[in-house]
Design an enzyme around this catalytic site. Structure first.
Site, PDB file in Angstrom:
ATOM      1  N   LYS A  40      18.195  -5.259  50.737  1.00 20.57           N
ATOM      2  CA  LYS A  40      18.075  -5.045  52.176  1.00 20.57           C
ATOM      3  C   LYS A  40      19.366  -5.441  52.895  1.00 20.57           C
ATOM      4  CE  LYS A  40      13.896  -5.777  53.497  1.00 20.57           C
ATOM      5  NZ  LYS A  40      12.781  -6.730  53.527  1.00 20.57           N
ATOM      6  N   ARG A  54      13.754 -12.005  57.112  1.00 20.43           N
ATOM      7  CA  ARG A  54      13.161 -11.166  56.061  1.00 20.43           C
ATOM      8  C   ARG A  54      13.796 -11.480  54.725  1.00 20.43           C
ATOM      9  NH1 ARG A  54      13.163  -5.096  58.197  1.00 20.43           N
ATOM     10  NH2 ARG A  54      11.275  -5.019  56.930  1.00 20.43           N
ATOM     11  N   GLY A  74       4.884  -9.580  46.426  1.00 17.83           N
ATOM     12  CA  GLY A  74       4.458 -10.923  46.027  1.00 17.83           C
ATOM     13  C   GLY A  74       5.305 -11.999  46.676  1.00 17.83           C
ATOM     14  N   MET A  81       7.489 -13.584  50.094  1.00 15.74           N
ATOM     15  CA  MET A  81       7.419 -13.538  51.544  1.00 15.74           C
ATOM     16  C   MET A  81       8.218 -12.357  52.045  1.00 15.74           C
ATOM     17  SD  MET A  81       8.870 -15.868  54.510  1.00 15.74           S
ATOM     18  CE  MET A  81       9.760 -14.524  55.267  1.00 15.74           C
ATOM     19  N   ARG A  95      16.828   2.324  51.970  1.00 19.19           N
ATOM     20  CA  ARG A  95      16.956   2.130  50.521  1.00 19.19           C
ATOM     21  C   ARG A  95      16.621   3.447  49.833  1.00 19.19           C
ATOM     22  NH1 ARG A  95      11.614  -1.696  49.854  1.00 19.19           N
ATOM     23  NH2 ARG A  95      10.187  -0.233  50.827  1.00 19.19           N
ATOM     24  N   HIS A 124      -6.141  -0.370  20.834  1.00 25.39           N
ATOM     25  CA  HIS A 124      -6.476   0.748  19.959  1.00 25.39           C
ATOM     26  C   HIS A 124      -6.546   2.051  20.744  1.00 25.39           C
ATOM     27  CE1 HIS A 124      -9.345   3.394  17.774  1.00 25.39           C
ATOM     28  NE2 HIS A 124      -8.629   2.998  16.733  1.00 25.39           N
ATOM     29  N   SER A 136      17.497  16.358   6.719  1.00 24.04           N
ATOM     30  CA  SER A 136      16.749  16.037   7.928  1.00 24.04           C
ATOM     31  C   SER A 136      16.281  14.593   7.783  1.00 24.04           C
ATOM     32  CB  SER A 136      15.570  16.986   8.087  1.00 24.04           C
ATOM     33  OG  SER A 136      14.842  16.626   9.225  1.00 24.04           O
ATOM     34  N   CYS A 180      13.795  14.474  12.026  1.00 21.15           N
ATOM     35  CA  CYS A 180      12.448  14.963  12.335  1.00 21.15           C
ATOM     36  C   CYS A 180      11.419  13.835  12.383  1.00 21.15           C
ATOM     37  CB  CYS A 180      12.018  16.057  11.373  1.00 21.15           C
ATOM     38  SG  CYS A 180      11.898  15.491   9.678  1.00 21.15           S
ATOM     39  N   TYR A 204      20.967  18.651  15.305  1.00 15.50           N
ATOM     40  CA  TYR A 204      19.765  18.837  16.119  1.00 15.50           C
ATOM     41  C   TYR A 204      18.808  17.659  15.976  1.00 15.50           C
ATOM     42  CZ  TYR A 204      17.223  20.023  11.826  1.00 15.50           C
ATOM     43  OH  TYR A 204      16.646  19.960  10.592  1.00 15.50           O
TER      44      TYR A 204
HETATM   45  C1  PEP Z   1       9.351  10.920   8.356  1.00 13.77           C
HETATM   46  O1  PEP Z   1       9.104  10.231   7.379  1.00 13.77           O
HETATM   47  O2  PEP Z   1      10.084  10.558   9.278  1.00 13.77           O
HETATM   48  C2  PEP Z   1       8.751  12.255   8.464  1.00 13.77           C
HETATM   49  C3  PEP Z   1       9.094  13.075   9.452  1.00 13.77           C
HETATM   50  O3  PEP Z   1       7.786  12.586   7.578  1.00 13.77           O
HETATM   51  P1  PEP Z   1       6.276  12.075   7.677  1.00 13.77           P
HETATM   52  O4  PEP Z   1       6.122  11.402   8.980  1.00 13.77           O
HETATM   53  O5  PEP Z   1       5.468  13.303   7.515  1.00 13.77           O
HETATM   54  O6  PEP Z   1       6.220  11.149   6.494  1.00 13.77           O
END
Ligand code: PEP
Ligand code: MG
Length: 881
Positions: A23, A93, A102, A104, A337, A455, A764, A831, A851
């Site tokens: 502020k 202020r 919370g 003043m 702000r 969970h 990958s 992946c 990628y």
């Molecule tokens: C991994 O192990 O990162 C993967 C992409 O394969 P999965 O999760 O199927 O074991």
């Protein structure tokens, strides 16, 4: 001279936020760019820290600095504290670096005493206004600075109105208010045992001490913990001369956003009240008017107001959240702000600001937090209908999305309701693994207990299902099948709606609309795509997921897990027969049944992906995952195979493993049963040939072999795969190009990547398994202990969620280096789940992957994170220069 602890607004700037608070630094900035800000000064956050070092007292040198600054304000305005003709009044202020509920907040009209009130009457000629201000000040000061319950004053006020036979505060006359001041002073005396302080400097000192003390009140401490705000930042205090919004019909006060914070529309949005002070707008006693009406009430002031908002936006280059007061037709700015906004608004504003030439595209890209996009990707409630709906309760935003349905209190009831074609919401005290089926079938999940990692929360996020968890305002009675919130009781079959992005539970069935991905969002994402270097693919196993991912901008499939096709109800018998066969002939027969089905799967996926690359992974999980576990299923399977149930039971048992995650899975399956991978290879190649012949599209299928740890292992499996491909080519008298590569998910593969790259045309990174095996944390069991690591601060986040760059990431870097040494043009991707987590995506950019691949709903998030990685890189380069 000692350290400087007090800065007049003329001395500060917006760059001094850590010293002057949010502020204070913005009040200084507005002052210095020539906006109408009532003069004042800021006591620094460093003073707050020293206040604690001094045993929670203001020290003499500080008080001296405050006097000097106050004298300066008096001089500027020609007003004085306690003056009987033209008194100075100030507001006090708090102003921390991050705004913090919370603590003043505000005391107005400080400086009022028995002398000043006379001065106020003579300077304004308005006795009613003067006593109204005085009684407000006594109440506010007593409540906020001295901790006297507000209720005690309210009671006195109520009694006064009753005695006078009026309903509204505004109906009380000057004499009544004067009497009220006397009674309020009595309340103060009764509670504190001392007279209400008449010395303005004493009032100011107490107020400043109260602000500093409020930094450490329990609510503020909890808030800081929750938001990772360090406790040693301290708060600043702003002392500012008062202007009055309650001086009659040409005065007023309000709050406004320079653009609409809900949808980003470039139109001032806010509300104001004429003849009122700030607290009246917030308190909700009188209904404020929309800011657009200010144009009708006071066109000139509105015009100036519009000018000021334009200046502020151009100066801050972002949407601002402001507070203002109009005193007898003159506009004053009291705060500005950067305004909070929804994701939709954030994108619309960023795009508009670029188009208005106020910010660059790079800046726009950095302004959206990638995970925020989640809000936009799921179907959302119709905003009009939502506004008309009643909020039932608030819980934790455990998993984003919008869901409506009838409530059911047991998983099996949800399953049955779903069977009847109903939309169901599972409501539980807490969920447990037995509820899984109901969770899958439910539109959304609501629990009364449990946190963000309960969970329900974890499983729902995993499923991409909307969930509100830990909603302690509702009492769930699973036996009676009712839930209660306040005075409302709902029973089984009643409708509720959940917004998992903000944790809100609504009454009734609120209609939804599909996300709008064109317009400003489309434009924004096109900038993102221009900037990023990383490609973004998706993990998809079905045509439906693939289509969704393409809609979200996926540029290919980085991981198609073929096992998910095996779980299909129509196929599982053949899969099971394949697994339990005790001869190769039997197994081949079962595989022959699966071949046309897999071929069709792949063909459909190719068609959806058109010419985009598709990586298909050969079977990965341990076989027993597919087997029947209960007696009835075993009996049925045995019957269909013409063998004894007892024998089948033995086979099933013999397939059980102590440690399946490190057991008979991945390429190990192909070492023992090469015919499984051969069938899958055939399906992949035949489908690609069909695609070429039928549709005239030639793709290069990427066949991926999982869980390789050793180059010779890959040599063996690859030989089998190629042999099958050669067979298909021969049979069909046709051929196509293809690639064979591997996942890097076993640590040994990462550090021998130079050998492995001799055989693999692409890598990958399977960072799920790489994390599991790198840390030795079982993926299946880590839930039992990893939370404790996070709670105890050993890990900031679970390494299964956020890539551990130092360790697991280092293995990736080694593999990238070694792989490229052997094969400079090797294609590199990721992946594992981390492929859709922003900080991990940034890491993948830095180590030079080609990628990332992630689940469909994370594709836009990964695209943005990949673009931000480039922008940040550019900015660092500029900084280095
Ligand atoms: C991994 O192990 O990162 C993967 C992409 O394969 P999965 O999760 O199927 O074991
Ligand atoms: Mg894996």
């Amino acid at each position: 001279m000692g350290k400087k602890y007090v800065y007049s607004f003329k001395e500060g700037s917006k760059e001094m936020k850590s010293l002057l608070g949010g502020k204070g630094s913005n009040l200084a900035e507005m002052t210095n760019i020539g906006l109408p800000v009532p003069p004042g000064f800021t006591i620094t956050t460093e003073a707050c820290n020293r206040f604690y070092d001094e045993g929670q007292k203001l020290w003499p040198e500080l008080l001296e600095e405050i006097y000097l600054n106050l004298a300066e304000v008096e001089k500027t305005l020609g007003k004085r504290f306690s003056d009987q003709s033209n008194p100075l009044l100030v507001s006090v202020r708090s102003g921390a670096v991050f705004s913090m509920p919370g603590m003043m907040d505000t005391i107005l009209n400080l400086g009022l005493n028995d002398d000043a009130v006379k001065g106020l009457i003579s300077s304004t000629g308005n006795e009613r206004f003067a006593y109204d201000s005085y009684r407000r000040f006594i109440q506010m000061f007593s409540d906020i600075a001295m901790g006297i319950p507000k209720r005690k004053f309210d009671e006195v006020m109520e009694k006064m109105k009753e005695d006078k036979g009026v309903h509204l505060d505004t109906e009380l006359e000057a004499e009544d208010l004067k009497e009220l001041v006397r009674r309020f002073k009595d309340v103060y005396y009764e509670d504190m045992g001392t007279e209400f302080p008449q010395d303005p400097m004493k009032q100011l000192q107490l107020a400043i001490e109260a602000v500093f003390s409020s930094w450490n009140n329990p609510r503020a401490v909890i808030y800081r913990k929750l938001h990772d705000i360090p406790g040693n930042l301290g708060t600043a205090v702003n002392v500012q001369s008062m202007v009055y919004g309650n001086m009659g019909d040409t005065s007023g006060t309000g709050v406004a956003f320079t653009r609409n914070p809900a949808n980003g529309e470039n139109k001032i949005y806010g509300e104001f009240l004429m003849n009122a002070q700030g607290e009246d707008v917030v308190a909700g006693i009188r209904t404020p008017k929309s800011i657009s009406e200010l144009e009708e009430v006071m066109p000139e002031v509105f015009e100036e107001f519009r000018k000021v908002t334009n200046i502020l936006e151009s100066h801050y280059r972002d949407m601002q959240d402001i507070e203002f007061t109009i005193e007898k037709g003159k506009l004053f700015m009291l705060q500005t702000r950067t305004g909070k906004r929804t994701t939709q608004a954030a994108i619309n504003i960023a795009v508009d600001l670029v188009n208005e030439g106020k910010i660059s595209k790079d800046e726009a890209i950095l302004r959206i937090e990638p995970n925020q996009l989640n809000q936009l990707l799921h179907p959302a409630f119709d905003t009009k209908k939502l506004a008309e709906s009643e909020v039932l309760a608030k819980g934790l935003p455990a998993s984003p999305g919008a869901a409506s349905g009838k409530i059911y209190f047991h998983a099996k009831d949800v399953v049955e309701a779903k069977g009847r074609g109903e939309k169901a919401i599972l409501v539980r005290q807490e969920t447990s693994p037995e509820d899984i089926e109901g969770m899958i079938m439910a539109e959304g999940i609501l629990t009364a207990r449990g946190g963000m990692t309960s969970h329900a929360a974890v499983v729902a996020r995993g499923m991409g299902k909307c969930c509100v968890a830990g909603c302690s305002e509702v009492r769930v009675d699973e036996l009676q099948k009712t839930m209660k919130s306040g005075s409302i009781t709902l029973k089984e079959g009643d409708y509720i709606s959940l917004d998992g992005s903000i944790g809100t539970v609504y009454l009734g069935d609120i209609p939804k609309v599909e996300p709008e991905l064109s317009g400003h969002f489309g434009e924004f994402m096109s900038w993102v795509d221009e900037v990023r270097r990383l490609k973004v693919r998706t993990n998809a196993d079905t045509p439906k997921d693939s289509a969704q991912a393409v809609k979200f901008g996926a540029e290919g499939i980085g991981l198609c897990r073929t096992e998910h096709m095996f779980f299909d109800e129509a196929r599982i018998p053949a899969v099971r027969r394949m697994i339990v066969s005790n001869s190769e002939t039997q197994r081949k027969k079962a595989l022959e049944e699966l071949l046309p089905l897999q071929r069709k799967d792949f063909y459909e996926i190719y068609k959806i992906m058109e010419e985009r690359p598709v990586t298909i992974r050969l079977l990965d999980p341990p076989l027993h995952e597919f087997l029947p576990s209960n007696a009835k299923d075993i009996e049925e399977l045995a019957k269909s195979m013409g063998i004894a149930a007892e024998d089948l039971k033995d086979t099933v048992e013999s397939l059980e493993e102590v440690n399946p995650m490190l057991g008979h899975r991945g390429c190990r399956l192909a070492v023992t049963y090469p015919e499984i991978y051969r069938m899958q290879t055939r399906a992949i190649i035949e489908a690609a040939l069909d695609y070429k012949v039928n549709d005239g599209v030639e793709i290069v299928p990427e066949i991926m072999i999982p869980l390789i740890g050793d180059a010779d292992e890959l040599t063996y499996v690859k030989k089998e795969v190629i042999a099958e491909i050669e067979d298909v080519f021969r049979e069909r008298s046709d051929s196509i190009e293809y690639m064979i590569g591997t996942m890097i998910e076993v640590p040994r593969a990462a550090i021998t990547a130079d050998d492995i790259a001799k055989e693999a045309e692409f890598f990958s990174f399977g960072t799920n398994d790489l994390t599991q095996m790198g840390f030795g944390f079982s993926r299946d069991d880590s839930g039992k202990f990893l939370n404790a690591y996070v709670d105890k601060g050993i890990f900031a986040k679970s390494p299964f969620e956020v890539l551990d760059q130092r360790g697991i990431g280092k293995m990736m870097e080694i593999a990238v280096d070694l792989g490229r040494k052997t094969r400079p043009d090797i294609k590199l991707g990721i992946c594992g789940e981390h492929g859709g987590e922003p900080s991990s995506v940034e890491f993948c950019h830095r180590i030079g992957l080609d990628y990332v691949s992630c689940s469909p709903y994370r594709v836009p998030i990964a695209r943005l994170a990949a673009a931000q990685a480039v922008v940040k890189e550019r900015m660092n380069l500029q900084l280095d220069k």
